[in-house]
Design a protein around this motif. Sequence first.
Motif, PDB file in Angstrom:
ATOM      1  N   PRO A  72     -14.809   7.977  13.366  1.00 45.64           N
ATOM      2  CA  PRO A  72     -14.650   9.238  12.638  1.00 45.64           C
ATOM      3  C   PRO A  72     -13.688   9.120  11.449  1.00 45.64           C
ATOM      4  N   VAL A  73     -14.073   9.776  10.361  1.00 50.72           N
ATOM      5  CA  VAL A  73     -13.254   9.818   9.143  1.00 50.72           C
ATOM      6  C   VAL A  73     -13.232  11.264   8.667  1.00 50.72           C
ATOM      7  N   LEU A  74     -12.041  11.802   8.519  1.00 51.12           N
ATOM      8  CA  LEU A  74     -11.849  13.181   8.066  1.00 51.12           C
ATOM      9  C   LEU A  74     -11.280  13.151   6.656  1.00 51.12           C
ATOM     10  N   TYR A  75     -11.799  14.008   5.774  1.00 50.57           N
ATOM     11  CA  TYR A  75     -11.291  14.068   4.401  1.00 50.57           C
ATOM     12  C   TYR A  75     -10.635  15.414   4.146  1.00 50.57           C
ATOM     13  N   ASP A  76      -9.458  15.385   3.524  1.00 52.63           N
ATOM     14  CA  ASP A  76      -8.732  16.590   3.120  1.00 52.63           C
ATOM     15  C   ASP A  76      -8.882  16.709   1.605  1.00 52.63           C
ATOM     16  N   HIS A  77      -9.703  17.659   1.161  1.00 53.55           N
ATOM     17  CA  HIS A  77      -9.984  17.825  -0.263  1.00 53.55           C
ATOM     18  C   HIS A  77      -8.749  18.246  -1.055  1.00 53.55           C
ATOM     19  N   ASP A  78      -7.851  19.012  -0.457  1.00 48.60           N
ATOM     20  CA  ASP A  78      -6.649  19.444  -1.177  1.00 48.60           C
ATOM     21  C   ASP A  78      -5.663  18.294  -1.371  1.00 48.60           C
ATOM     22  N   ALA A  79      -5.406  17.540  -0.321  1.00 49.16           N
ATOM     23  CA  ALA A  79      -4.436  16.439  -0.388  1.00 49.16           C
ATOM     24  C   ALA A  79      -5.050  15.150  -0.912  1.00 49.16           C
ATOM     25  N   GLU A  80      -6.383  15.114  -1.030  1.00 43.73           N
ATOM     26  CA  GLU A  80      -7.101  13.908  -1.451  1.00 43.73           C
ATOM     27  C   GLU A  80      -6.727  12.723  -0.573  1.00 43.73           C
ATOM     28  N   THR A  81      -6.755  12.954   0.737  1.00 46.33           N
ATOM     29  CA  THR A  81      -6.487  11.891   1.707  1.00 46.33           C
ATOM     30  C   THR A  81      -7.607  11.864   2.744  1.00 46.33           C
ATOM     31  N   PRO A 119     -16.520  19.121  14.890  1.00 44.95           N
ATOM     32  CA  PRO A 119     -17.611  18.376  14.261  1.00 44.95           C
ATOM     33  C   PRO A 119     -18.851  19.260  14.131  1.00 44.95           C
ATOM     34  N   GLY A 120     -19.627  19.011  13.093  1.00 43.39           N
ATOM     35  CA  GLY A 120     -20.908  19.682  12.945  1.00 43.39           C
ATOM     36  C   GLY A 120     -20.880  21.044  12.288  1.00 43.39           C
ATOM     37  N   VAL A 121     -19.710  21.510  11.839  1.00 40.59           N
ATOM     38  CA  VAL A 121     -19.648  22.848  11.245  1.00 40.59           C
ATOM     39  C   VAL A 121     -19.469  22.812   9.727  1.00 40.59           C
ATOM     40  N   GLY A 122     -19.472  21.621   9.157  1.00 43.51           N
ATOM     41  CA  GLY A 122     -19.264  21.518   7.720  1.00 43.51           C
ATOM     42  C   GLY A 122     -17.787  21.607   7.384  1.00 43.51           C
ATOM     43  N   ARG A 123     -17.528  22.000   6.171  1.00 44.45           N
ATOM     44  CA  ARG A 123     -16.152  22.054   5.687  1.00 44.45           C
ATOM     45  C   ARG A 123     -15.419  23.255   6.282  1.00 44.45           C
ATOM     46  N   VAL A 124     -14.197  23.000   6.742  1.00 48.40           N
ATOM     47  CA  VAL A 124     -13.326  24.052   7.273  1.00 48.40           C
ATOM     48  C   VAL A 124     -12.072  24.044   6.409  1.00 48.40           C
ATOM     49  N   GLY A 125     -11.942  25.036   5.529  1.00 44.60           N
ATOM     50  CA  GLY A 125     -10.837  25.015   4.570  1.00 44.60           C
ATOM     51  C   GLY A 125     -11.002  23.795   3.681  1.00 44.60           C
ATOM     52  N   ALA A 126      -9.980  22.958   3.635  1.00 45.22           N
ATOM     53  CA  ALA A 126     -10.030  21.743   2.825  1.00 45.22           C
ATOM     54  C   ALA A 126     -10.538  20.541   3.614  1.00 45.22           C
ATOM     55  N   LEU A 127     -10.759  20.705   4.924  1.00 43.78           N
ATOM     56  CA  LEU A 127     -11.097  19.570   5.790  1.00 43.78           C
ATOM     57  C   LEU A 127     -12.602  19.430   6.004  1.00 43.78           C
ATOM     58  N   GLU A 128     -13.059  18.176   5.956  1.00 44.83           N
ATOM     59  CA  GLU A 128     -14.483  17.898   6.149  1.00 44.83           C
ATOM     60  C   GLU A 128     -14.646  16.499   6.746  1.00 44.83           C
ATOM     61  N   TRP A 129     -15.471  16.406   7.777  1.00 48.47           N
ATOM     62  CA  TRP A 129     -15.764  15.100   8.369  1.00 48.47           C
ATOM     63  C   TRP A 129     -16.689  14.333   7.438  1.00 48.47           C
ATOM     64  N   LEU A 130     -16.267  13.138   7.005  1.00 55.19           N
ATOM     65  CA  LEU A 130     -17.155  12.243   6.261  1.00 55.19           C
ATOM     66  C   LEU A 130     -18.006  11.449   7.246  1.00 55.19           C
ATOM     67  N   VAL A 131     -17.386  11.051   8.356  1.00 55.03           N
ATOM     68  CA  VAL A 131     -18.088  10.423   9.473  1.00 55.03           C
ATOM     69  C   VAL A 131     -17.665  11.216  10.698  1.00 55.03           C
ATOM     70  N   GLN A 132     -18.610  11.904  11.311  1.00 56.38           N
ATOM     71  CA  GLN A 132     -18.287  12.773  12.432  1.00 56.38           C
ATOM     72  C   GLN A 132     -18.139  11.989  13.728  1.00 56.38           C
ATOM     73  N   PRO A 133     -17.245  12.441  14.608  1.00 58.18           N
ATOM     74  CA  PRO A 133     -17.222  11.852  15.940  1.00 58.18           C
ATOM     75  C   PRO A 133     -18.548  12.167  16.639  1.00 58.18           C
ATOM     76  N   ASP A 134     -19.078  11.187  17.360  1.00 62.83           N
ATOM     77  CA  ASP A 134     -20.390  11.372  17.988  1.00 62.83           C
ATOM     78  C   ASP A 134     -20.330  11.380  19.512  1.00 62.83           C
ATOM     79  N   GLY A 135     -19.114  11.321  20.050  1.00 63.00           N
ATOM     80  CA  GLY A 135     -18.966  11.342  21.495  1.00 63.00           C
ATOM     81  C   GLY A 135     -18.922   9.971  22.124  1.00 63.00           C
TER      82      GLY A 135
END
Length: 185
Positions: A72-81, A119-135
């Motif tokens: 899993p990889v999470l992206y923060d659009h505001d912090a660009e991390t 996972p699976g809900v799209g962007r939440v605020g500035a956070l978005e999964w680039l690679v979602q956890p799959d279990g």
Amino acid sequence: MSTLARVPPHVLGGRWLAGVTSRPGQIQGHWRCGLPAPVQVSCRFDVVMVVGAALTRAVLDELNGSGQVIGPVLYDHDAETSSWLVPVRPGAAWQMPSTVLMTAPADGREPPLVSLPAPGVGRVGALEWLVQPDGSGTLTRHSDLAVALRRARPALKISSPRSQTCPAPARRPDPDPNRSVRRAR
């Protein structure tokens, strides 16, 4: 065919993420309210934070191109991390420019918290999964991430942790057109 095979991967990923804590109901409660949930690192994973949209994309491309398994990889659009979920390695040293390892402190203090959306809900605020956890519990190996960072960096000619050679992700137009000019100084 088993019932488990019909469950979407993002649902399994949500169950896995919620299950890393002693209070999965609390995590799921945040998610039901549409909020990211605070999850403590070092239970089942640590987090390597990578600074920069361009570096994040280059590392993803490098790992995908080399056929390495990506957790899993999470992206923060505001912090660009980006936050890469990696295996827990107590006492491990991590020395890579433009990155920070979030793990349990050696002095026994509480490990840091990370905010993780469902996972699976799209962007939440500035956070978005680039690679979602799959279990599956798959995590990006430290060594694979380090190699990808070393290979990606020269191509970007990064001179400082915040410098960018390409714009922020295309889905999020920058509301401040002067921001890239300020960053370059």
